[in-house]
Design a protein around this motif. Structure first.
Motif, PDB file in Angstrom:
ATOM      1  N   ASP A   1       0.843  -1.188   0.000  1.00 58.96           N
ATOM      2  CA  ASP A   1       0.000   0.000   0.000  1.00 58.96           C
ATOM      3  C   ASP A   1       0.884   1.246   0.000  1.00 58.96           C
ATOM      4  OD1 ASP A   1       0.971   0.059   2.538  1.00 58.96           O
ATOM      5  OD2 ASP A   1      -0.963  -0.088   3.554  1.00 58.96           O
ATOM      6  N   ALA A   2       2.173   1.052  -0.306  1.00 55.92           N
ATOM      7  CA  ALA A   2       3.128   2.163  -0.315  1.00 55.92           C
ATOM      8  C   ALA A   2       3.523   2.577  -1.728  1.00 55.92           C
ATOM      9  CB  ALA A   2       4.380   1.770   0.472  1.00 55.92           C
ATOM     10  N   ALA A   3       3.054   1.841  -2.732  1.00 58.65           N
ATOM     11  CA  ALA A   3       3.365   2.172  -4.125  1.00 58.65           C
ATOM     12  C   ALA A   3       2.239   1.623  -4.987  1.00 58.65           C
ATOM     13  CB  ALA A   3       4.698   1.550  -4.534  1.00 58.65           C
ATOM     14  N   PRO A   4       2.024   2.234  -6.162  1.00 66.34           N
ATOM     15  CA  PRO A   4       0.967   1.716  -7.034  1.00 66.34           C
ATOM     16  C   PRO A   4       1.294   0.305  -7.517  1.00 66.34           C
ATOM     17  CG  PRO A   4       2.183   3.514  -8.093  1.00 66.34           C
ATOM     18  CD  PRO A   4       2.710   3.405  -6.702  1.00 66.34           C
ATOM     19  N   ALA A   5       0.253  -0.479  -7.718  1.00 67.37           N
ATOM     20  CA  ALA A   5       0.447  -1.874  -8.143  1.00 67.37           C
ATOM     21  C   ALA A   5       1.279  -1.951  -9.418  1.00 67.37           C
ATOM     22  CB  ALA A   5      -0.919  -2.534  -8.349  1.00 67.37           C
ATOM     23  N   ALA A   6       1.115  -0.968 -10.292  1.00 68.57           N
ATOM     24  CA  ALA A   6       1.816  -1.015 -11.577  1.00 68.57           C
ATOM     25  C   ALA A   6       3.331  -0.904 -11.412  1.00 68.57           C
ATOM     26  CB  ALA A   6       1.311   0.114 -12.466  1.00 68.57           C
ATOM     27  N   ALA A   7       3.781  -0.333 -10.279  1.00 64.13           N
ATOM     28  CA  ALA A   7       5.225  -0.156 -10.078  1.00 64.13           C
ATOM     29  C   ALA A   7       5.901  -1.418  -9.562  1.00 64.13           C
ATOM     30  CB  ALA A   7       5.469   0.984  -9.074  1.00 64.13           C
TER      31      ALA A   7
END
Ligand SMILES: [Zn+2]
Length: 226
Positions: free
Chosen positions: A9-15
């Motif tokens: 939940d600390a970065a977008p899933a795409a990253a």
């Protein structure tokens, strides 16, 4: 077959796939070096806020601060390799006391260097060993160049790491040079297979490499470990 999962939940899933891309190939390489299959059906890497990383059986927590260096330079993937290596050295085979912690951390620090050598070439391995040498020098300058298996209290986390991580990795390198690659890697497999699911101490480690090499390694272990 091992399922790889990436959670955050600390970065977008795409990253996430770009950050963790090397995981599958790394996992197969560590399995080959350990001589033991990955011991779980699923390996989950959890990207968290903050700048810490921690291995746990079947998953790893990796702080968001590690994300950007890897995206800029794929060679900076040491944290993924380090926490993954702990699935064998640290979790599957666990040091029996804190004085034997080098068996978790020195072995893993070395395995990151060896993995870098495999993926990026010998210069990458040498760079990791140079970092380890500087760590050990800091311990020596502080009058704290202790044997790897040392039961006393370290005055700081930095000095504990200089010995158990850095000097531990340097010992693995010295053992590798002493035995040659074929015997060294066979010794590591023997150690890992023999003690999978159990706790270990430095004598267990010594016995595995002596059995594999047919040599008395006491002088080398006395110099570094005891
Ligand atoms: Zn570690």
């Amino acid at each position: 077959m091992v399922e790889l999962a990436y959670l955050s939940d600390a970065a977008p899933a795409a990253a996430l796939p770009a950050l963790f891309r090397p995981t599958g190939e790394m996992l197969r390489w560590f399995e080959a070096k350990a001589g033991v299959s990955f011991p779980h059906a699923r390996y989950a890497q959890v990207l968290t806020t903050g700048n810490a990383a921690q291995e746990l059986a079947s998953h790893a927590l990796i702080g968001r601060a590690f994300l950007d260096p890897i995206l800029k330079s794929p060679e900076e993937d040491w944290v993924i390799a380090h926490e993954l290596a702990h699935q064998w050295w640290g979790n599957l085979v666990t040091c029996e006391s804190w004085s034997e912690f080098w068996l978790n951390e020195g072995v893993t620090t070395f395995m990151v260097a060896a993995r870098k050598e495999h993926r990026w070439g010998r210069a990458a391995y040498d760079r990791e060993m140079e970092i380890a040498r500087r760590g050990r020098e800091r311990a020596a300058e502080a009058g704290f160049d202790k044997p790897l298996s040392w039961p006393g209290d370290y005055p700081s986390l930095g000095l504990r790491r200089a010995v158990q991580y850095s000097k531990g990795a340097l010992f693995m390198d010295a053992l590798r040079r002493e035995l040659g690659d074929a015997v060294f890697w066979a010794g590591l497999k023997r150690f890992t297979r023999t003690h999978a699911g159990a706790t270990v101490n430095s004598s267990d480690f010594q016995r595995a490499f002596e059995a594999e090499s047919g040599r008395n390694l006491q002088p080398l272990f006395d110099q570094w470990v005891f």
